[in-house]
Design a protein around this motif. Structure first.
Motif, PDB file in Angstrom:
ATOM      1  N   SER A   1       5.278  -2.254  -5.319  1.00  0.00           N
ATOM      2  CA  SER A   1       3.959  -2.515  -4.747  1.00  0.00           C
ATOM      3  C   SER A   1       3.471  -3.902  -5.146  1.00  0.00           C
ATOM      4  O   SER A   1       2.956  -4.663  -4.317  1.00  0.00           O
TER       5      SER A   1
ATOM      6  N   PRO B   1      -6.816  -3.534  -4.619  1.00  0.00           N
ATOM      7  CA  PRO B   1      -6.754  -2.069  -4.525  1.00  0.00           C
ATOM      8  C   PRO B   1      -7.961  -1.426  -5.205  1.00  0.00           C
ATOM      9  O   PRO B   1      -8.310  -1.772  -6.332  1.00  0.00           O
TER      10      PRO B   1
ATOM     11  N   ARG C   1       2.481   1.725  -3.375  1.00  0.00           N
ATOM     12  CA  ARG C   1       1.469   2.168  -4.336  1.00  0.00           C
ATOM     13  C   ARG C   1       1.161   3.651  -4.166  1.00  0.00           C
ATOM     14  O   ARG C   1       1.069   4.400  -5.139  1.00  0.00           O
ATOM     15  N   ASP C   2       1.036   4.081  -2.908  1.00  0.00           N
ATOM     16  CA  ASP C   2       0.725   5.494  -2.660  1.00  0.00           C
ATOM     17  C   ASP C   2       1.864   6.411  -3.092  1.00  0.00           C
ATOM     18  O   ASP C   2       1.639   7.608  -3.347  1.00  0.00           O
TER      19      ASP C   2
ATOM     20  N   GLU D   1      -6.816  -5.002   1.289  1.00  0.00           N
ATOM     21  CA  GLU D   1      -6.559  -3.784   0.525  1.00  0.00           C
ATOM     22  C   GLU D   1      -5.401  -3.965  -0.445  1.00  0.00           C
ATOM     23  O   GLU D   1      -5.445  -3.467  -1.576  1.00  0.00           O
ATOM     24  N   ALA D   2      -4.368  -4.694  -0.027  1.00  0.00           N
ATOM     25  CA  ALA D   2      -3.222  -4.905  -0.911  1.00  0.00           C
ATOM     26  C   ALA D   2      -3.594  -5.802  -2.087  1.00  0.00           C
ATOM     27  O   ALA D   2      -3.128  -5.588  -3.218  1.00  0.00           O
TER      28      ALA D   2
ATOM     29  N   ILE E   1       0.835  -1.205   0.000  1.00  0.00           N
ATOM     30  CA  ILE E   1       0.000   0.000   0.000  1.00  0.00           C
ATOM     31  C   ILE E   1       0.869   1.254   0.000  1.00  0.00           C
ATOM     32  O   ILE E   1       0.610   2.227  -0.717  1.00  0.00           O
TER      33      ILE E   1
END
Length: 532
Positions: free
Chosen positions: A441, A469, A433-434, A465-466, A430
């Motif tokens: 990621s 997404p 990714r952010d 969440e991972a 996460i």
């Protein structure tokens, strides 16, 4: 002869056989020695009312001091751990302190008090009493065992796990002279100490040693339990192994083992070993929750809650942690973090610093980024490598540091805490990714998924969440998950302590981002995403 046979059966941990011999002896003679043996067997078999009836027939002021201590120890065990009546147990303890004058018997009273103190959530008091007993050269074997029962657990939850092996060795030297079943609840402190310091391999070895001792004697060549008397010891030992399996992320195995353990502790339709079941139900709640068996988790938590009270206050923080895992399984991450933080606060108030660290780490895994400072402070109070890894994890999480989270994931994996490692990799995915680092990621998400498979396809907010997404904020994702679970807007608002209008706004924004028209399509999309 019957009394000797009953005594030997208790030493071997065969409570049903001990009951048969002791009952025959008591029916024939009516002596206190036979009554005490019968009551000691019945305590483990859940015959709590009969224990009180048998012991109430003797006036403690007419017994000699040795008999008095036996009378008091058995009554306290029955009242405190069998009936959950801590107040009356303390009254019996006060009677013993008033009437017992001989020092070596006084150390037994201290030792029993030690066990009560730690279960009442007073580990410092328990440790003081344990050290007093173990410093007494004339301490009787059963005083040593009771001191380890209370003192070992106190050291474990306080984060002083490195001090437990010496205490365990002192207890092991007298193990063949004491109650054969008490060694298993006493072993909880030893196993927890190893888990909470990060020595998961050694914790498993020690728990397996307890299991092996439970099937010695009348077992077949494969080490299988063959007599009803062995089931109690086998069940108690398997709670230890189930707790280890849970910490290692072997959730299917843990659930199966713990289900068998609680079944084994139900003997002759009597509610046996009520207090000893609490760790099993707490671990079951965690296991069921991460496996997605929400209804089973809810039932296990209800069993643990029904046994809560002053007599098991030591487990109150762990009860809140179990509640957190159940809330997370329902998609209620805000409530999950709140429960984990409450667990940390309760632990801190009662000097359970190692458990406080577990609670804060649980909150971190659910997305709380405020735990780093306190976890860093706890590294100074807690032995071993585990809390240091948790602190590093919290720091990296607070800074959205993908590299730091990956490093802590590798540390957890090296320790054998695979579920913790999976969440750390997921949080790293996460963070990467952010920060727009797609390649890292994807790599971190793949590592998290691989570990989740090794943990029997366990799920958690971070893993979800991972793996899936979505362009949603954490609150939008949480509310979408609750919509998917079938909750109305009013129910969601009540659980999150917000207005219905706020919930409606989050649902509207989630629908807009995901290009769906209403909450029905939102729920269907979330379900479809979850199946990928």
């Amino acid at each position: 002869m019957l009394e000797t046979a009953a005594h030997d059966a208790i030493a071997l941990g065969d409570a049903p056989l001990a009951e048969r011999f002791a009952r025959a002896a008591f029916d024939a003679t009516g002596t206190f020695s036979a009554a005490d043996l019968l009551a000691r067997a019945l305590v483990w078999l859940g015959g709590i009312s009969e224990v009180e009836s048998v012991l109430a027939s003797f006036d403690p002021r007419t017994l000699d001091e040795s008999e008095l201590v036996r009378w008091g120890a058995t009554r306290i065990s029955n009242l405190f751990w069998g009936m959950g009546n801590a107040a009356e147990a303390q009254q019996v303890l006060a009677t013993l302190r008033e009437l017992v004058t001989r020092p070596h018997l006084g150390s037994v009273v201290d030792a029993i008090d030690c066990g009560c103190a730690v279960y009442e959530g007073r580990p410092r008091d328990a440790l003081t009493l344990a050290h007093r007993v173990l410093a007494t050269e004339t301490a009787l074997p059963w005083a040593v065992e009771w001191a380890f029962f209370g003192g070992g657990l106190a050291l474990a939850v306080m984060g002083r796990g490195h001090e437990v092996p010496a205490m365990a060795a002192r207890c092991a030297a007298v193990a063949d002279q004491v109650d054969g079943l008490l060694r298993y609840p006493a072993g909880l402190g030893e196993v927890l100490a190893l888990l909470l310091t990060g020595s998961l391999d050694e914790a498993e070895r020690r728990a397996e040693t307890y299991r092996e001792s439970a099937v010695r004697g009348p077992a077949d060549v494969h080490g299988t339990v063959t007599s009803i008397g062995q089931y109690l010891a086998w069940g108690l030992a398997n709670i230890l192994l189930g707790v280890v399996d849970t910490a290692r992320g072997r959730f299917v195995h843990a659930v199966h083992r713990l289900e068998q353990a609680v079944a084994a502790l139900q003997v002759d339709d009597r509610a046996a070993t009520v207090s000893w079941n609490v760790p099993a139900y707490l671990a079951l709640t965690h296991g069921y929750a991460v496996l997605g068996r929400v209804n089973d988790a809810d039932a296990a938590l209800a069993q643990a809650t029904s046994r809560s009270g002053r007599h098991v206050a030591v487990f109150e923080p762990q009860l809140r942690i179990a509640e957190a895992w159940l809330a997370a399984a329902r998609g209620e991450t805000t409530n999950a973090i709140t429960s984990a933080r409450e667990a940390a606060q309760i632990s801190a108030r009662h000097d359970q610093f190692a458990v406080e660290a577990i609670a804060l780490h649980t909150a971190t895994r659910f997305g709380d980024r405020t735990t780093a400072e306190r976890l860093s402070a706890l590294t100074e109070q807690c032995d071993g490598r585990l809390v240091a890894a948790m602190a590093a994890h919290a720091t990296a999480s607070a800074e959205a540091d993908g590299r730091g989270l990956t490093a802590t994931a590798e540390t957890f994996e090296a320790l054998g805490a695979l579920a913790d490692a999976a969440d750390a990799h997921a949080l790293a995915a996460i963070a990467y990714r952010d920060h727009g680092d797609t390649r890292r990621s994807v790599e971190a998400a793949a590592a998290a998924a691989a570990l989740a498979v090794r943990c029997d396809h366990a799920s958690s907010p971070a893993l979800d969440e991972a793996a899936r997404p979505l362009p949603l904020t954490s609150r939008e994702r949480e509310i979408a998950a609750m919509v998917t679970a079938g909750l109305s807007n009013r129910q969601i608002a009540d659980r999150l302590v917000v207005s219905v209008r706020t919930v409606e706004g989050h649902i509207y924004r989630a629908c807009t981002k995901l290009d769906v028209s209403d909450r029905t399509e939102l729920a269907e999309l979330m379900r479809d995403t979850g199946r990928r």
